[in-house]
Design a protein around this motif. Structure first.
Motif, short mmCIF file in Angstrom:
data_model
loop_
_atom_site.label_atom_id
_atom_site.label_comp_id
_atom_site.label_asym_id
_atom_site.label_seq_id
_atom_site.Cartn_x
_atom_site.Cartn_y
_atom_site.Cartn_z
N TRP A 139 -9.66 7.70 0.47
CA TRP A 139 -10.06 6.62 0.14
C TRP A 139 -10.43 6.19 -1.09
O TRP A 139 -9.67 6.16 -2.22
CB TRP A 139 -11.49 7.11 0.83
CG TRP A 139 -11.81 7.33 -0.08
CD1 TRP A 139 -12.58 8.32 -0.43
CD2 TRP A 139 -13.05 6.81 -1.43
NE1 TRP A 139 -13.75 8.32 -1.64
CE2 TRP A 139 -13.23 7.10 -2.29
CE3 TRP A 139 -13.25 5.09 -1.31
CZ2 TRP A 139 -14.92 7.60 -3.09
CZ3 TRP A 139 -14.57 4.79 -2.21
CH2 TRP A 139 -14.65 5.17 -3.15
N CYS B 296 -3.55 -3.56 8.36
CA CYS B 296 -4.18 -1.89 8.15
C CYS B 296 -3.10 -2.23 8.89
O CYS B 296 -1.87 -2.69 9.65
CB CYS B 296 -5.05 -2.13 9.30
SG CYS B 296 -4.96 -2.52 10.60
N SER C 183 -11.70 -1.30 -0.93
CA SER C 183 -11.03 -1.86 -0.85
C SER C 183 -11.01 -3.63 -1.03
O SER C 183 -11.72 -3.87 -1.94
CB SER C 183 -11.34 -2.16 0.63
OG SER C 183 -10.48 -3.51 2.05
N ASN D 73 -14.43 0.32 1.63
CA ASN D 73 -13.14 0.95 1.63
C ASN D 73 -11.44 1.35 2.53
O ASN D 73 -12.44 0.86 3.43
CB ASN D 73 -13.92 2.30 1.54
CG ASN D 73 -14.88 2.38 0.77
OD1 ASN D 73 -15.08 2.29 -0.59
ND2 ASN D 73 -15.48 4.10 0.99
N ALA D 74 -11.02 1.40 1.82
CA ALA D 74 -9.76 1.06 2.81
C ALA D 74 -9.22 2.73 2.78
O ALA D 74 -9.61 3.54 1.81
CB ALA D 74 -8.59 0.61 1.92
N GLU E 1 -9.91 -5.93 -0.56
CA GLU E 1 -10.11 -7.27 0.88
C GLU E 1 -11.51 -7.42 1.37
O GLU E 1 -11.78 -8.72 1.65
CB GLU E 1 -9.63 -6.25 2.21
CG GLU E 1 -8.07 -6.55 2.21
CD GLU E 1 -6.90 -8.01 2.06
OE1 GLU E 1 -7.35 -8.65 2.31
OE2 GLU E 1 -6.20 -7.86 1.53
N GLN F 189 -8.50 0.09 7.14
CA GLN F 189 -9.48 -0.19 6.47
C GLN F 189 -10.81 -1.71 7.41
O GLN F 189 -10.27 -2.76 7.73
CB GLN F 189 -9.23 -1.86 5.14
CG GLN F 189 -8.40 -2.82 5.16
CD GLN F 189 -8.34 -2.57 3.96
OE1 GLN F 189 -8.53 -2.26 2.51
NE2 GLN F 189 -6.51 -3.54 3.88
N TYR G 118 1.20 -1.16 0.10
CA TYR G 118 -0.08 0.03 -0.11
C TYR G 118 0.80 1.40 0.02
O TYR G 118 0.71 2.58 -0.98
CB TYR G 118 -0.98 -0.10 1.23
CG TYR G 118 -2.18 -1.07 1.68
CD1 TYR G 118 -2.13 -1.33 0.41
CD2 TYR G 118 -3.10 -1.15 2.20
CE1 TYR G 118 -3.70 -2.62 0.31
CE2 TYR G 118 -4.03 -2.13 2.65
CZ TYR G 118 -3.72 -2.70 1.23
OH TYR G 118 -5.28 -3.80 1.15
#
Length: 232
Positions: free
Chosen positions: A59, A175, A62, A68-69, A64, A196, A39
Motif C-alpha cells: 500500500w 483501479c 492515494s 490508501n492505494a 486520488e 483504491q 502505477y
C-alpha cells in the motif's frame, strides 16, 4: 499501516452529485487506463502489508482521495486467456460466482466495444461491520502488443444509476488488473492489480485498513481456485 489516520472516521464528506449524462465516459476510462500504466511503471513507495502463497499486497497513500492505494501481485497457474475469462468485466461473466466481494454486476451502458458503464453491488463484509455497497464505474478493456490484457475503471455518475436505498454508494478511484504473460510459461500468468476505493459511509479507518489487504488476498485465493477449476 495508514499511520496518523488510525481511528479516524471515513467517508460521509461527499454529497451525491446530480447525474451527468454529458460525462466523457470514454475519456475518463482512457485516463484510468493511463494511470494504471503509470502505477505499473512506478514501483516506488509501496509498503508491504500482507503476503500469502498467492499474492503480495502492498500500500501507499492515494493521490486520488484521502485513503490508501493497494497493489496486489501474484502468479496464477493458468494462461492469460483463462485468467482473463475469469476477471473480465462483462455481463453474465463468472466473476459473481467466484469473487466473494461481488454480489451482482450489470452493464448499464455500452459506450463502445471496449468501454462500458457498469454497476457492481457487494455483500456485507468484515463480520457485517461493512454493509452492502454499490459502485458505478466506467470500465475499459484493452489488449497490448505483448499479449497483456488490462481492465481499468474509475467512478462515474450515470442517469440510470441513482443511489439505491439499500446500499451505501462507494467510489472506486482509478483501479485495474493487468494479466501479463510470462515468457516461456504459457500456463502461468502474472496478475498485477491496483485498488483504491472509498467505501463511503462511516467506518473507522482501522476497519478499512484491515479490510482491504484481507480482501485482496481473498480475491487472489478465490481466483486461483477458479482458474484451476477451468482445467479439464
Amino acid at each position: 499501516m495508514g499511520a496518523g489516520r488510525s481511528g479516524a472516521l471515513k467517508g460521509g464528506g461527499r454529497a451525491a452529485a446530480l447525474p451527468c449524462p454529458a460525462m466523457d465516459y470514454a475519456g475518463l476510462a482512457e485516463a484510468a487506463a493511463e494511470k494504471m500504466g503509470l502505477y505499473r511503471r512506478d514501483p516506488g513507495g509501496w509498503r508491504g502489508c500482507r503476503r500469502t502463497s498467492e499474492v503480495s499486497v502492498s500500500w501507499r497513500p492515494s493521490a486520488e482521495f484521502a485513503g490508501n492505494a493497494y497493489r496486489g501481485e501474484g502468479t496464477l497457474p493458468a494462461s492469460p486467456q483463462d485468467v482473463w475469462e475469469c476477471i473480465k468485466p462483462v455481463a453474465g461473466g463468472p466473476r459473481t460466482k467466484w469473487d466473494q466481494n461481488v454480489k451482482d454486476f450489470e452493464v448499464v451502458e455500452a459506450v463502445s466495444d471496449t468501454v462500458s458503464v457498469c454497476r457492481t453491488t457487494t455483500p456485507s463484509a468484515f463480520m457485517r461491520i461493512i454493509s452492502p455497497r454499490e459502485f458505478v464505474d466506467v470500465v475499459l478493456m484493452k489488449q497490448f502488443e505483448d499479449g497483456t490484457m488490462l481492465s481499468a475503471a474509475t467512478n462515474v455518475e450515470h442517469p440510470l444509476c441513482p443511489p439505491q436505498p439499500n446500499f451505501v454508494r462507494g467510489f472506486n478511484y482509478p483501479c485495474g488488473c493487468f494479466c501479463i504473460p510470462l515468457p516461456g510459461e504459457p500456463d502461468r500468468t502474472q496478475l498485477l492489480s491496483f485498488f483504491q476505493t472509498d467505501l463511503g459511509g462511516y467506518l473507522p479507518q482501522t476497519v478499512v485498513d484491515s479490510f482491504f489487504p484481507a480482501s485482496i488476498a481473498g480475491f487472489y485465493s478465490n481466483l486461483t481456485k477458479a482458474v484451476k477449476a477451468l482445467k479439464p
